[in-house]
Design a protein around this motif. Structure first.
Motif, PDB file in Angstrom:
ATOM      1  N   GLY A 172     -73.192  83.977 -24.516  1.00  0.00           N
ATOM      2  CA  GLY A 172     -74.155  84.925 -25.041  1.00  0.00           C
ATOM      3  C   GLY A 172     -75.275  85.085 -24.043  1.00  0.00           C
ATOM      4  O   GLY A 172     -75.386  84.318 -23.077  1.00  0.00           O
ATOM      5  N   LEU A 173     -76.127  86.062 -24.248  1.00  0.00           N
ATOM      6  CA  LEU A 173     -77.232  86.338 -23.345  1.00  0.00           C
ATOM      7  C   LEU A 173     -78.568  86.070 -24.038  1.00  0.00           C
ATOM      8  O   LEU A 173     -78.655  86.091 -25.265  1.00  0.00           O
ATOM      9  CB  LEU A 173     -77.181  87.791 -22.877  1.00  0.00           C
ATOM     10  CG  LEU A 173     -75.937  88.214 -22.098  1.00  0.00           C
ATOM     11  CD1 LEU A 173     -76.007  89.710 -21.779  1.00  0.00           C
ATOM     12  CD2 LEU A 173     -75.777  87.402 -20.826  1.00  0.00           C
ATOM     13  N   ALA A 174     -79.590  85.826 -23.233  1.00  0.00           N
ATOM     14  CA  ALA A 174     -80.934  85.623 -23.779  1.00  0.00           C
ATOM     15  C   ALA A 174     -81.978  86.150 -22.808  1.00  0.00           C
ATOM     16  O   ALA A 174     -81.806  86.061 -21.580  1.00  0.00           O
ATOM     17  CB  ALA A 174     -81.192  84.152 -24.077  1.00  0.00           C
ATOM     18  N   LEU A 175     -83.047  86.695 -23.348  1.00  0.00           N
ATOM     19  CA  LEU A 175     -84.210  87.090 -22.574  1.00  0.00           C
ATOM     20  C   LEU A 175     -85.120  85.875 -22.431  1.00  0.00           C
ATOM     21  O   LEU A 175     -85.426  85.210 -23.422  1.00  0.00           O
ATOM     22  CB  LEU A 175     -84.949  88.233 -23.276  1.00  0.00           C
ATOM     23  CG  LEU A 175     -86.233  88.734 -22.608  1.00  0.00           C
ATOM     24  CD1 LEU A 175     -85.925  89.359 -21.253  1.00  0.00           C
ATOM     25  CD2 LEU A 175     -86.947  89.736 -23.510  1.00  0.00           C
ATOM     26  N   ALA A 231     -87.675  81.989 -25.303  1.00  0.00           N
ATOM     27  CA  ALA A 231     -86.411  82.695 -25.131  1.00  0.00           C
ATOM     28  C   ALA A 231     -85.951  83.242 -26.467  1.00  0.00           C
ATOM     29  O   ALA A 231     -86.226  82.670 -27.523  1.00  0.00           O
ATOM     30  CB  ALA A 231     -85.339  81.765 -24.559  1.00  0.00           C
ATOM     31  N   VAL A 232     -85.230  84.350 -26.413  1.00  0.00           N
ATOM     32  CA  VAL A 232     -84.608  84.925 -27.597  1.00  0.00           C
ATOM     33  C   VAL A 232     -83.244  85.460 -27.181  1.00  0.00           C
ATOM     34  O   VAL A 232     -83.117  86.140 -26.159  1.00  0.00           O
ATOM     35  CB  VAL A 232     -85.483  86.032 -28.226  1.00  0.00           C
ATOM     36  CG1 VAL A 232     -85.780  87.144 -27.230  1.00  0.00           C
ATOM     37  CG2 VAL A 232     -84.823  86.589 -29.478  1.00  0.00           C
ATOM     38  N   GLY A 233     -82.197  85.095 -27.935  1.00  0.00           N
ATOM     39  CA  GLY A 233     -80.867  85.515 -27.546  1.00  0.00           C
ATOM     40  C   GLY A 233     -79.802  85.017 -28.498  1.00  0.00           C
ATOM     41  O   GLY A 233     -80.060  84.833 -29.704  1.00  0.00           O
ATOM     42  N   ALA A 279     -74.502  82.775 -33.195  1.00  0.00           N
ATOM     43  CA  ALA A 279     -75.846  82.387 -33.622  1.00  0.00           C
ATOM     44  C   ALA A 279     -76.896  83.112 -32.796  1.00  0.00           C
ATOM     45  O   ALA A 279     -76.833  83.110 -31.556  1.00  0.00           O
ATOM     46  CB  ALA A 279     -76.039  80.878 -33.499  1.00  0.00           C
ATOM     47  N   ASN A 280     -77.842  83.741 -33.471  1.00  0.00           N
ATOM     48  CA  ASN A 280     -79.043  84.237 -32.815  1.00  0.00           C
ATOM     49  C   ASN A 280     -80.076  83.114 -32.806  1.00  0.00           C
ATOM     50  O   ASN A 280     -80.145  82.315 -33.740  1.00  0.00           O
ATOM     51  CB  ASN A 280     -79.600  85.448 -33.552  1.00  0.00           C
ATOM     52  CG  ASN A 280     -78.654  86.626 -33.496  1.00  0.00           C
ATOM     53  OD1 ASN A 280     -77.993  86.867 -32.494  1.00  0.00           O
ATOM     54  ND2 ASN A 280     -78.557  87.362 -34.598  1.00  0.00           N
ATOM     55  N   PHE A 281     -80.861  83.052 -31.741  1.00  0.00           N
ATOM     56  CA  PHE A 281     -81.847  81.977 -31.659  1.00  0.00           C
ATOM     57  C   PHE A 281     -83.135  82.464 -31.003  1.00  0.00           C
ATOM     58  O   PHE A 281     -83.151  83.449 -30.270  1.00  0.00           O
ATOM     59  CB  PHE A 281     -81.288  80.775 -30.876  1.00  0.00           C
ATOM     60  CG  PHE A 281     -81.267  80.972 -29.377  1.00  0.00           C
ATOM     61  CD1 PHE A 281     -82.325  80.550 -28.583  1.00  0.00           C
ATOM     62  CD2 PHE A 281     -80.173  81.577 -28.756  1.00  0.00           C
ATOM     63  CE1 PHE A 281     -82.304  80.729 -27.205  1.00  0.00           C
ATOM     64  CE2 PHE A 281     -80.141  81.761 -27.378  1.00  0.00           C
ATOM     65  CZ  PHE A 281     -81.219  81.332 -26.600  1.00  0.00           C
ATOM     66  N   ILE A 282     -84.192  81.748 -31.292  1.00  0.00           N
ATOM     67  CA  ILE A 282     -85.468  81.920 -30.616  1.00  0.00           C
ATOM     68  C   ILE A 282     -86.013  80.533 -30.343  1.00  0.00           C
ATOM     69  O   ILE A 282     -85.917  79.648 -31.207  1.00  0.00           O
ATOM     70  CB  ILE A 282     -86.459  82.768 -31.456  1.00  0.00           C
ATOM     71  CG1 ILE A 282     -87.762  82.972 -30.688  1.00  0.00           C
ATOM     72  CG2 ILE A 282     -86.696  82.163 -32.830  1.00  0.00           C
ATOM     73  CD1 ILE A 282     -88.689  83.998 -31.328  1.00  0.00           C
ATOM     74  N   SER A 283     -86.527  80.317 -29.154  1.00  0.00           N
ATOM     75  CA  SER A 283     -86.998  78.985 -28.783  1.00  0.00           C
ATOM     76  C   SER A 283     -88.304  79.071 -28.011  1.00  0.00           C
ATOM     77  O   SER A 283     -88.603  80.082 -27.370  1.00  0.00           O
ATOM     78  CB  SER A 283     -85.952  78.242 -27.937  1.00  0.00           C
ATOM     79  OG  SER A 283     -85.798  78.859 -26.663  1.00  0.00           O
TER      80      SER A 283
END
Length: 219
Positions: free
Chosen positions: A51-54, A73-75, A101-105
């Motif tokens: 998956g990708l994340a900004l 990060a969000v991705g 899974a979508n995530f934000i950290s």
């Protein structure tokens, strides 16, 4: 984690602070980037899927080799193909064979600059932070509340502490813009990134490996 701790201690003792000529990057920096995230857990073999994340970072101004920064990060990441022990067919448990899974950290890190000469910088980082994640099935439904996909009385929360361990290299242009390549592990403290724990065959916490490309902007 022990090998990284020993490396930090050795470098901190063995290497001096910056000389006056080592001025590269002392000013604070804002970094933007994109990461490719691969997952390891109870679905699939090793670090597969992705998956990708900004990625967004703020690196504090500094004059020492050891300094800090804040990162967000969000991705997303995903996995498939359940590896589990045979189930008792008298039970009505239907573990998921796929998730996304979508995530934000967000985390704070200490960075140690191993090598910096002319336009090049090589470093290692260790961080501490938190990540929120929501695993979903093929139809986009949240798996957290789908109790039939896990063993009896098995539940979990959607947040986990993370201990990101990273290494990277940067190249800076004459105008102080920089290009960076970074890789590392998020080192989560949960076994439920994929919604599976007791029904899985692999022990230990799930993890995410990231390969990150960045653009550094001096402030």
């Amino acid at each position: 984690m022990e090998k990284f701790s020993c490396l930090f201690i050795f470098l901190f003792i063995a290497m001096p602070g910056y000389s006056q000529q080592d001025s590269l990057g002392i000013e604070p920096k804002l970094s933007v980037g994109l990461s490719y995230n691969t997952y390891r857990g109870d679905l699939g073999e090793g670090y597969q899927s992705g998956g990708l994340a900004l990625q967004l970072s703020y690196i504090f101004g500094h004059e020492k080799r050891l300094h800090g920064g804040i990162h967000a990060a969000v991705g997303s990441f995903s996995g498939y193909e359940l590896r589990s022990e045979p189930l008792d067919f008298t039970t009505e448990v239907f573990p998921n064979n796929y998730f996304k899974a979508n995530f934000i950290s967000v985390h704070y890190s200490l960075q140690y600059d191993i090598f910096r000469r002319a336009n090049w910088l090589v470093y290692i980082r260790q961080g501490l932070g938190i990540m929120r994640f929501v695993p979903r099935d093929e139809q986009g439904n949240s798996l957290t509340d789908a109790l039939e996909t896990r063993a009896d009385n098995e539940s979990y929360g959607n947040a986990t502490a993370i201990l990101p361990t990273q290494a990277g290299v940067d190249y800076y242009l004459p105008n102080r813009l920089g290009l960076g390549l970074k890789l590392g592990w998020l080192n989560t403290t949960t076994d439920y990134l994929d919604n599976i724990s007791l029904l899985g065959r692999r022990s230990g916490n799930d993890n995410i490996f990231q390969l990150i490309l960045q653009l550094h902007l001096p402030l």
